[in-house]
Design a protein around this motif. Structure first.
Motif, short mmCIF file in Angstrom:
data_model
loop_
_atom_site.label_atom_id
_atom_site.label_comp_id
_atom_site.label_asym_id
_atom_site.label_seq_id
_atom_site.Cartn_x
_atom_site.Cartn_y
_atom_site.Cartn_z
N GLN A 108 -55.66 -0.47 -14.48
CA GLN A 108 -56.68 -0.61 -13.57
C GLN A 108 -57.60 1.08 -13.53
OE1 GLN A 108 -55.24 -2.02 -9.57
NE2 GLN A 108 -54.37 -3.19 -10.32
N PRO A 109 -58.97 0.97 -13.28
CA PRO A 109 -59.54 2.50 -13.73
C PRO A 109 -59.37 3.11 -12.07
CG PRO A 109 -60.41 0.66 -14.79
CD PRO A 109 -59.61 0.09 -14.08
N ARG A 110 -59.08 2.58 -11.30
CA ARG A 110 -59.07 3.52 -10.00
C ARG A 110 -58.06 4.02 -9.63
NH1 ARG A 110 -62.86 -0.22 -5.24
NH2 ARG A 110 -64.18 -0.28 -6.31
N VAL A 111 -56.77 3.37 -10.08
CA VAL A 111 -55.13 3.89 -10.23
C VAL A 111 -55.45 5.11 -11.20
CG1 VAL A 111 -52.95 3.52 -10.57
CG2 VAL A 111 -54.29 1.63 -9.45
N LEU A 112 -55.89 4.84 -12.31
CA LEU A 112 -56.08 6.08 -13.47
C LEU A 112 -56.21 7.20 -13.22
CD1 LEU A 112 -54.96 7.43 -16.33
CD2 LEU A 112 -56.85 5.82 -17.37
N ASP A 113 -57.78 6.65 -12.56
CA ASP A 113 -58.61 7.94 -11.54
C ASP A 113 -57.84 8.74 -10.91
OD1 ASP A 113 -60.60 9.56 -11.00
OD2 ASP A 113 -61.29 8.45 -9.55
N ALA A 114 -56.94 7.93 -10.32
CA ALA A 114 -56.44 9.03 -9.19
C ALA A 114 -55.32 9.62 -9.78
CB ALA A 114 -55.40 7.32 -7.59
N ARG A 115 -54.80 8.73 -10.15
CA ARG A 115 -53.18 10.17 -11.21
C ARG A 115 -53.83 10.85 -11.55
NH1 ARG A 115 -49.00 6.95 -12.14
NH2 ARG A 115 -48.85 5.17 -10.13
N ILE A 116 -55.22 11.17 -12.45
CA ILE A 116 -55.74 11.81 -13.35
C ILE A 116 -55.92 13.24 -12.03
CG2 ILE A 116 -57.91 12.74 -14.54
CD1 ILE A 116 -57.74 10.23 -15.86
#
Length: 227
Positions: free
Chosen positions: A107-115
């Motif tokens: 999920q792009p939002r999850v990946l963005d949050a991790r980044i």
């Protein structure tokens, strides 16, 4: 104006690679991509990204080997993409030096949050320094020295040591450390903590197999003890 993070995405699946490149671009990141481990290593050397998002299953050199090669000389953050929440994949990835992992489908939002979380770990903060024998943790400069020599720590290793140094002699549970360091608010994966502690001990302890600074508190977590 805040600096835009520069990411390297190494992913062999064209649809996933294109989708994540577009989604991360909309989230405010600059993204360069590679479809193989070999090309990813070339882009890493040429582009010097702020962070790498790295698929585990790559043709040729797999993601684990890419991670190991980068870790020999570079401490930039690495987030793994795994096809499944497989114990072996996760453990090997973390032992290879990854800072975090995300399970596909991503999920792009999850990946963005991790980044964004892992990039925040290396940011400076106002505080003082703590001394543990010949180990000095300077939380103002976000620098750690041992015997007067600066240590090369990843942002995650640095943040973990900073959080432990704030509370010398106090045991912190793995879940506390997940919240403080990885910003995981849910019941997260304690293997992230254990693997990072193992890597950190290899850099700060005189004898990593018999640690005297970062102590394991059985059934709880870890604490940082003065020598």
């Amino acid at each position: 104006m805040a600096r835009v993070p520069y990411l390297l995405l190494i992913e062999d699946d064209e649809a996933v690679r294109t989708g994540l490149e577009l989604a991360l671009g909309r989230q405010g990141h600059r993204v360069v991509t590679a479809a193989t481990g070999e090309l990813g290593l070339e882009r890493w050397r040429e582009q010097r990204p702020d962070l790498i998002v790295l698929d585990v299953m790559l043709p040729g050199i797999d993601g684990f080997e890419v991670c190991r090669r980068i870790r020999r000389t570079d401490s930039l953050p690495i987030i793994l993409l795994t096809a499944r929440n497989d114990d072996i994949d996760v453990v090997v990835g973390l032992e290879s030096g990854a800072d975090d992992y995300v399970v596909k489908p991503v999920q792009p939002r999850v990946l963005d949050a991790r980044i964004r979380a892992v990039l925040r770990r290396g940011e400076r903060e106002v505080s003082d320094a703590s001394v543990f024998g010949d180990l000095v943790v300077d939380r103002n400069a976000m620098i750690v020295t041992k015997g007067g020599e600066e240590l090369s720590l990843t942002p995650t290793e640095l943040r973990l040591l900073v959080e432990l140094s704030r509370r010398p002699g106090q045991a912190l549970s793995r879940q506390q450390l997940l919240r403080l360091v990885w910003e995981h608010d849910y019941l997260g994966d304690s293997r992230l903590v254990d693997a990072c502690v193992q890597r950190l001990r290899a850099k700060v302890e005189l004898v990593p197999s018999a640690p005297t600074l970062i102590r394991t508190v059985r059934g709880v977590g870890y604490r940082l003890d003065p020598p």
